[in-house]
Motif scaffolding. Structure first.
Motif, PDB file in Angstrom:
ATOM      1  N   GLN A 166       7.668   3.206  -1.390  1.00 40.30           N
ATOM      2  CA  GLN A 166       6.884   3.408  -2.604  1.00 40.30           C
ATOM      3  C   GLN A 166       5.587   2.597  -2.560  1.00 40.30           C
ATOM      4  O   GLN A 166       4.522   3.054  -2.984  1.00 40.30           O
ATOM      5  CB  GLN A 166       7.719   3.010  -3.818  1.00 40.30           C
ATOM      6  CG  GLN A 166       7.524   3.908  -5.015  1.00 40.30           C
ATOM      7  CD  GLN A 166       8.504   3.624  -6.135  1.00 40.30           C
ATOM      8  OE1 GLN A 166       9.045   2.519  -6.246  1.00 40.30           O
ATOM      9  NE2 GLN A 166       8.743   4.606  -6.974  1.00 40.30           N
ATOM     10  N   GLY A 167       5.677   1.381  -2.038  1.00 46.41           N
ATOM     11  CA  GLY A 167       4.490   0.543  -1.902  1.00 46.41           C
ATOM     12  C   GLY A 167       3.479   1.127  -0.941  1.00 46.41           C
ATOM     13  O   GLY A 167       2.263   1.058  -1.167  1.00 46.41           O
ATOM     14  N   GLU A 168       3.970   1.708   0.158  1.00 47.20           N
ATOM     15  CA  GLU A 168       3.067   2.340   1.132  1.00 47.20           C
ATOM     16  C   GLU A 168       2.363   3.542   0.501  1.00 47.20           C
ATOM     17  O   GLU A 168       1.183   3.789   0.754  1.00 47.20           O
ATOM     18  CB  GLU A 168       3.841   2.777   2.380  1.00 47.20           C
ATOM     19  CG  GLU A 168       4.326   1.626   3.252  1.00 47.20           C
ATOM     20  CD  GLU A 168       3.196   0.849   3.927  1.00 47.20           C
ATOM     21  OE1 GLU A 168       2.034   1.309   3.868  1.00 47.20           O
ATOM     22  OE2 GLU A 168       3.470  -0.215   4.495  1.00 47.20           O
ATOM     23  N   GLY A 209      -1.595   3.929  -0.042  1.00 51.93           N
ATOM     24  CA  GLY A 209      -2.293   5.130   0.416  1.00 51.93           C
ATOM     25  C   GLY A 209      -3.161   5.724  -0.678  1.00 51.93           C
ATOM     26  O   GLY A 209      -4.301   6.152  -0.431  1.00 51.93           O
ATOM     27  N   ILE A 210      -2.632   5.751  -1.904  1.00 47.12           N
ATOM     28  CA  ILE A 210      -3.408   6.264  -3.036  1.00 47.12           C
ATOM     29  C   ILE A 210      -4.638   5.397  -3.277  1.00 47.12           C
ATOM     30  O   ILE A 210      -5.750   5.898  -3.473  1.00 47.12           O
ATOM     31  CB  ILE A 210      -2.524   6.323  -4.303  1.00 47.12           C
ATOM     32  CG1 ILE A 210      -1.421   7.370  -4.141  1.00 47.12           C
ATOM     33  CG2 ILE A 210      -3.371   6.629  -5.540  1.00 47.12           C
ATOM     34  CD1 ILE A 210      -0.354   7.316  -5.217  1.00 47.12           C
ATOM     35  N   LEU A 211      -4.439   4.081  -3.252  1.00 51.41           N
ATOM     36  CA  LEU A 211      -5.561   3.158  -3.482  1.00 51.41           C
ATOM     37  C   LEU A 211      -6.624   3.287  -2.399  1.00 51.41           C
ATOM     38  O   LEU A 211      -7.825   3.330  -2.681  1.00 51.41           O
ATOM     39  CB  LEU A 211      -5.042   1.718  -3.559  1.00 51.41           C
ATOM     40  CG  LEU A 211      -4.192   1.381  -4.787  1.00 51.41           C
ATOM     41  CD1 LEU A 211      -3.492   0.038  -4.602  1.00 51.41           C
ATOM     42  CD2 LEU A 211      -5.032   1.370  -6.047  1.00 51.41           C
ATOM     43  N   ASN A 212      -6.195   3.353  -1.145  1.00 51.07           N
ATOM     44  CA  ASN A 212      -7.154   3.476  -0.037  1.00 51.07           C
ATOM     45  C   ASN A 212      -7.915   4.798  -0.112  1.00 51.07           C
ATOM     46  O   ASN A 212      -9.116   4.853   0.168  1.00 51.07           O
ATOM     47  CB  ASN A 212      -6.428   3.355   1.304  1.00 51.07           C
ATOM     48  CG  ASN A 212      -5.927   1.953   1.571  1.00 51.07           C
ATOM     49  OD1 ASN A 212      -6.467   0.985   1.036  1.00 51.07           O
ATOM     50  ND2 ASN A 212      -4.892   1.808   2.380  1.00 51.07           N
ATOM     51  N   ASN A 213      -7.214   5.855  -0.483  1.00 47.82           N
ATOM     52  CA  ASN A 213      -7.883   7.150  -0.617  1.00 47.82           C
ATOM     53  C   ASN A 213      -8.876   7.131  -1.766  1.00 47.82           C
ATOM     54  O   ASN A 213      -9.960   7.721  -1.683  1.00 47.82           O
ATOM     55  CB  ASN A 213      -6.844   8.252  -0.832  1.00 47.82           C
ATOM     56  CG  ASN A 213      -7.451   9.639  -0.724  1.00 47.82           C
ATOM     57  OD1 ASN A 213      -8.085   9.967   0.268  1.00 47.82           O
ATOM     58  ND2 ASN A 213      -7.258  10.455  -1.742  1.00 47.82           N
ATOM     59  N   ARG A 257      -1.752  13.343  -6.847  1.00 53.22           N
ATOM     60  CA  ARG A 257      -0.912  12.381  -6.112  1.00 53.22           C
ATOM     61  C   ARG A 257      -0.688  11.122  -6.946  1.00 53.22           C
ATOM     62  O   ARG A 257       0.434  10.612  -7.035  1.00 53.22           O
ATOM     63  CB  ARG A 257      -1.605  12.039  -4.789  1.00 53.22           C
ATOM     64  CG  ARG A 257      -0.810  11.140  -3.861  1.00 53.22           C
ATOM     65  CD  ARG A 257      -1.623  10.878  -2.605  1.00 53.22           C
ATOM     66  NE  ARG A 257      -0.947   9.941  -1.714  1.00 53.22           N
ATOM     67  CZ  ARG A 257      -1.530   9.418  -0.619  1.00 53.22           C
ATOM     68  NH1 ARG A 257      -2.767   9.755  -0.300  1.00 53.22           N
ATOM     69  NH2 ARG A 257      -0.861   8.570   0.135  1.00 53.22           N
ATOM     70  N   ALA A 258      -1.746  10.605  -7.563  1.00 54.97           N
ATOM     71  CA  ALA A 258      -1.626   9.406  -8.403  1.00 54.97           C
ATOM     72  C   ALA A 258      -0.752   9.690  -9.620  1.00 54.97           C
ATOM     73  O   ALA A 258       0.074   8.859 -10.015  1.00 54.97           O
ATOM     74  CB  ALA A 258      -3.014   8.930  -8.834  1.00 54.97           C
ATOM     75  N   MET A 279      -5.532  -0.930 -15.371  1.00 56.33           N
ATOM     76  CA  MET A 279      -5.081  -2.276 -15.012  1.00 56.33           C
ATOM     77  C   MET A 279      -5.200  -2.501 -13.503  1.00 56.33           C
ATOM     78  O   MET A 279      -5.637  -3.564 -13.050  1.00 56.33           O
ATOM     79  CB  MET A 279      -3.632  -2.498 -15.444  1.00 56.33           C
ATOM     80  CG  MET A 279      -3.331  -2.235 -16.903  1.00 56.33           C
ATOM     81  SD  MET A 279      -4.432  -3.111 -18.032  1.00 56.33           S
ATOM     82  CE  MET A 279      -4.093  -2.228 -19.556  1.00 56.33           C
ATOM     83  N   ILE A 280      -4.795  -1.484 -12.741  1.00 58.37           N
ATOM     84  CA  ILE A 280      -4.862  -1.601 -11.279  1.00 58.37           C
ATOM     85  C   ILE A 280      -6.313  -1.749 -10.821  1.00 58.37           C
ATOM     86  O   ILE A 280      -6.665  -2.660 -10.063  1.00 58.37           O
ATOM     87  CB  ILE A 280      -4.219  -0.363 -10.608  1.00 58.37           C
ATOM     88  CG1 ILE A 280      -2.738  -0.237 -10.980  1.00 58.37           C
ATOM     89  CG2 ILE A 280      -4.405  -0.428  -9.093  1.00 58.37           C
ATOM     90  CD1 ILE A 280      -1.851  -1.308 -10.430  1.00 58.37           C
ATOM     91  N   SER A 281      -7.178  -0.845 -11.289  1.00 59.18           N
ATOM     92  CA  SER A 281      -8.570  -0.858 -10.816  1.00 59.18           C
ATOM     93  C   SER A 281      -9.330  -2.094 -11.287  1.00 59.18           C
ATOM     94  O   SER A 281     -10.161  -2.643 -10.557  1.00 59.18           O
ATOM     95  CB  SER A 281      -9.296   0.413 -11.282  1.00 59.18           C
ATOM     96  OG  SER A 281      -9.319   0.490 -12.695  1.00 59.18           O
TER      97      SER A 281
END
Length: 509
Positions: free
Chosen positions: A201-203, A207-211, A245-246, A296-298
């Motif tokens: 799940q972390g990977e 992947g979503i963040l990098n994309n 995907r997100a 929150m993430i961004s």
């Protein structure tokens, strides 16, 4: 023949509109725009430095055209006050690019929503619930867990025989700490096991963040020439795929928490549980909950990494400051225990270092753009409805008219004068001000101060062998947020006993 005529028609309409606008409004001065593209070809990669240079040519307020879109940039504390206080409500909207509109569900979140009933409701939720002092205190064990985990990781790497005296790339450690911290606060899960292995799940999340970063750094003329967006079908499809995907990832997390809460009846302090518990009370749509979680993430990941990396770079370049922080830590905390957030109020010089870093290196140096919801006057000039207004906090922090020796990293300036950095003093605006001020400012201040305190209490930091402090690259990387262009490399030397480098692990709070 039809296509050239169409292009000519567009050019004629554009030029006529700009002439009308210049005759109707007294716009701020600025570089001369070209038809269609405006000033896009005039921009330099590091936008904040480019705008600061232009402010020295055109004055503290100027106009710039991004394609056909008018943007006004203010570069002084007095004008910042006009934008953020005097005309706060008239300039409280957001200009959403195509990508941002997609990710924010067209402004259904907090950061990118226009000012109105939805924004007021979600802002109230964030202020009273998500970032209340009670919740910030309840989540403190997670922050201290991840900060000490980072320290332990640095210690294990620097004491390896093959790494003795070698520099480490700090961004790798800071970035992982920020990732684990903000995902635990937002999603209530630590996506890494005790052996440092990230789960499936972390990977997927990485992947979503990098994309997202990849899509964000790929600038397209479709953003500035909206009538040509039909030509960018592949880009539109990539945005839609990323958004789906997100969404899928977030909905799975939300479902897991809903099932767990039904089984146990327990509510945790992290944001996903809080939002799901408060969904009916605040009448939150699923899109708003998803948007808030990604806000929150961004907002919490890059900014933390950026600020601490710049602060560490400044302390490596200024060993006097580093030594002074260590002396204060040794006096207040001692060398027989690790510091905690409870120590921060008793560490005034460390707090000054945090302030000085936020002054010199605000992570979003142009802040986030405000958009005029009506015609308004700033600095004696007209700002038409729909125009974007940006506040150059970076230039204000380097203004010699309000700061003595502004390009010198000197934390003592905040001992000489107590300057607030939560939006009441327009000389220092790392979190904005007014209606759009960052609601998580106190959380960010606590985390940055804790990270800096731990890093300097546990280690001495020096430049790599053969590198003089004055030769370190202190240039920014292009982007909305300003990472160091060259990731900081520094040599850590442990200064506490080995048993104090262990992670202070806690379960999910």
């Amino acid at each position: 023949m039809a296509i050239p005529l169409l292009i000519l028609s567009f050019l004629t309409i554009f030029i006529a509109y700009k002439l009308f606008q210049r005759l109707r409004f007294k716009l701020p001065p600025g570089p001369r725009p070209l038809p269609i593209v405006g000033n896009l070809y005039d921009l330099k990669p590091v936008l904040v430095r480019c705008f600061t240079e232009w402010s020295q040519i055109y004055g503290p307020i100027f106009s710039v055209y991004l394609g056909s879109h008018l943007s006004v940039v203010v570069n002084s504390a007095e004008l910042a006050k006009e934008v953020l206080k005097d005309n706060d409500q008239q300039l409280a909207n957001r200009n959403r690019t195509r990508q941002i509109a997609k990710f924010s569900k067209n402004g259904m979140d907090l950061i990118w929503s226009d000012y109105g009933p939805h924004y007021v409701k979600v802002r109230k939720l964030c202020t009273l619930e998500l970032f209340s002092m009670k919740r910030i205190d309840a989540l403190r064990p997670i922050r201290e867990d991840e900060v000490t985990a980072m320290v332990e990781s640095i210690f294990k790497d620097c004491v390896k025989p093959e790494n003795k005296g070698k520099a480490l790339v700090l961004r790798e450690y800071l970035g992982m700490m920020a990732f684990l911290h903000i995902t635990r606060l937002s999603f209530g899960k630590r996506f890494m096991d005790s052996n440092g292995v990230i789960d499936q799940q972390g990977e997927e999340l990485k992947g979503i963040l990098n994309n997202g970063i990849k899509l964000g750094t790929k600038k397209s003329f479709a953003e500035f020439l909206p009538w040509l967006r039909f030509l960018f079908k592949a880009e539109n499809e990539a945005l839609a795929e990323h958004d789906a995907r997100a969404d899928s990832f977030t909905k799975k997390i939300m479902e897991e928490h809903t099932i767990a809460r039904k089984k146990t009846g327990n509510t945790k302090s992290h944001f996903v549980d809080a939002l799901l518990t408060l969904q009916k009370e605040y009448d939150l749509s699923e899109d708003t909950i998803i948007g808030l979680l990604w806000d929150m993430i961004s907002a919490g990941m890059d900014t933390t990494t950026i600020t601490v990396e710049w602060a560490m770079a400044e302390m490596v370049r200024n060993p006097r400051v580093q030594q002074k922080v260590q002396e204060e830590l040794d006096r207040v905390v001692g060398k027989d225990r690790v510091m905690t957030e409870a120590d921060i109020p008793n560490l005034p010089y460390l707090q000054c270092v945090t302030k000085e870093c936020f002054r010199m290196h605000p992570p979003t140096p142009l802040m986030l753009p405000h958009k005029a919801n009506t015609n308004v006057k700033i600095g004696g000039y007209d700002v038409p409805k729909g125009a974007t207004v940006s506040v150059n906090a970076w230039a204000i922090a380097r203004d010699p008219a309000i700061w003595k020796n502004p390009i010198e990293f000197r934390p003592e300036r905040f001992q000489e004068e107590d300057i607030d950095m939560k939006g009441t003093d327009y000389r220092l605006l790392p979190f904005g001000s007014g209606r759009r001020i960052c609601p998580g400012a106190q959380l960010a201040i606590n985390l940055v101060s804790s990270m800096l305190g731990h890093m300097v209490h546990h280690f001495d930091w020096a430049p790599p062998a053969g590198v003089r402090p004055e030769d370190m690259d202190m240039m920014e990387q292009p982007g909305t947020v300003t990472y160091m262009r060259t990731p900081l490399q520094a040599v850590p030397t442990p200064r506490l006993s080995a048993d104090l480098f262990k992670r202070v692990a806690v379960g999910n709070v």
